[in-house]
Design an enzyme around this catalytic site. Sequence first.
Site, PDB file in Angstrom:
ATOM      1  N   LYS A 277       0.789  -1.372   0.001  1.00 52.53           N
ATOM      2  CA  LYS A 277       0.085   0.042   0.074  1.00 52.53           C
ATOM      3  C   LYS A 277       0.815   1.247   0.045  1.00 52.53           C
ATOM      4  CE  LYS A 277      -3.797  -2.001   2.653  1.00 52.53           C
ATOM      5  NZ  LYS A 277      -4.686  -1.822   1.841  1.00 52.53           N
ATOM      6  N   ARG A 352     -10.387 -11.516   1.022  1.00 59.43           N
ATOM      7  CA  ARG A 352     -11.094 -12.575   0.540  1.00 59.43           C
ATOM      8  C   ARG A 352     -10.611 -14.081   0.428  1.00 59.43           C
ATOM      9  NH1 ARG A 352     -11.082  -9.370  -4.778  1.00 59.43           N
ATOM     10  NH2 ARG A 352     -11.032  -7.809  -3.142  1.00 59.43           N
TER      11      ARG A 352
END
Length: 499
Positions: A277, A352
């Site tokens: 990030k 996920r």
Amino acid sequence: MFSPSLFVHNVSMANTSIPFSTPSAVVTARSVPRSASAIAVAVRSTGAVPRTVGMSRRDLERQGFAGEVGQSVVIPRRDGATVIAVGVGERPSSGDLRDAAAVAVRNAQRHQDVTLDLLSAGSSNSADARAVTEGALLAAYRYPGITAKPDTQPRFASLTIVTSGAAAVERGVREGEIRSRATYLARDLANTPPAHLNARDLEVIVTDLAPAHGFDVEVFDENDLEEMGCGGLLGVNKGSVEPPRLMRLTYTPRNPRGHVALVGKGVMYDSGGISLKPSDAFHVVMKMDMSGAAAVLSTMTTLKDLRCRNQVTGYIVCTDNMPSGSAMKLGDVLTMRNGKTVEVHNTDAEGRLILADGLSLAVEDKPEAIIDIATLTGAAMAALGPDIAAVLGTGSKVVEQLTESAEATGEPIWEMPLEKARYRKLLDSNVADMRNIGGPYAGCITAAIFLSEFTADVPWAHLDIAGTMKVDGDESWRSKGATGFGTRLLIDAVMNWSA
């Protein structure tokens, strides 16, 4: 007078000490006690102004106060308690009363003994009483912080809620305390710096809380996860020096009416892995990427006290997502608990992957419904902003009940389409059953489609709370920092679940 007992979070570990907050004591009374230093009084936008306020409507209007929800006027008294006129609108809903109680408490922070006389403006039912209690306690929340400085900020010592004394109203106040207590826990966990709360630390907290709150705990470490074939969780964990944990929490009442499974994303810190990030303000709050797991745990702490009649199984799936020489790489193929294989196209789409294992295990419990909750996608935030969470699912009744609970708790959600026919092809892989991202568009939807591959034929709903996990400043009952969003929503949903 009514004064329920509350637990105090006090968890200390060998390597760290986590500060926890506890709601102020709440009592009920049929009239304003003499000890009150501040009295909040509900004023409608029409009709007579209560005599307690000591001002006419015309005088209030000169102060810019019209009785609308969110408005307030503080009226100091030289020889008595300060009066806070709080607007509740013309016909206040439970949500209006929740907001009014929050406004009252924020105006009364410098007072020790606060009384809320707000229920006379509503229907004085259990929902109104619960809402007033929640609004007051949640607005009063303040994360203790990790600091050597003593907490010198003013905080009220006691909270009195004026009620009719009816059993339903008293029950509503108690339920409001329990739900607020759980939200305090969820906020505390999400606000805690990552160096003070890893997967093993959370394991200690869970096992400490379980006996007092009537749920059982099974903990699976990295060796167990290897034997269980939880390749998603293990893959994400490869870059971290901290081992993963998967915890199964089970609450089983006598003669349960139904069975609901909850699955919470617990990425204790999300750097993005090697898909790192950017170093910005949002990266700093990635300690809150375990807000879904915090909501599930906090929900489980209420079920015994609220006498939930449904069996609830909670899965908390925990790891860091870190870059290192051993970290998961783009192009790697992981094998999930249910046997499906996933090609990794972005290591920052890690939530996920760990949820896939949690959902697969939840399916094996054969519940009537599965609800997962996760700070999953920036796409949900881009679509719905910071105040509304996304919901998608294969079970229309599950989504419907979540929507009803969202309305009841003031935690808004919006259903987005699970368009498998149009978008499942975006997850196609040349080397595996699927890949973990679907491209630059419809990210919230493709993430949910990915998760649906692990829910079999069990009715399922997914809550994406990425946008709602925090606020940058005090907003009504939401206090600056982690919001604990989804905790009260899940509590309401499992309490009222009906197959």
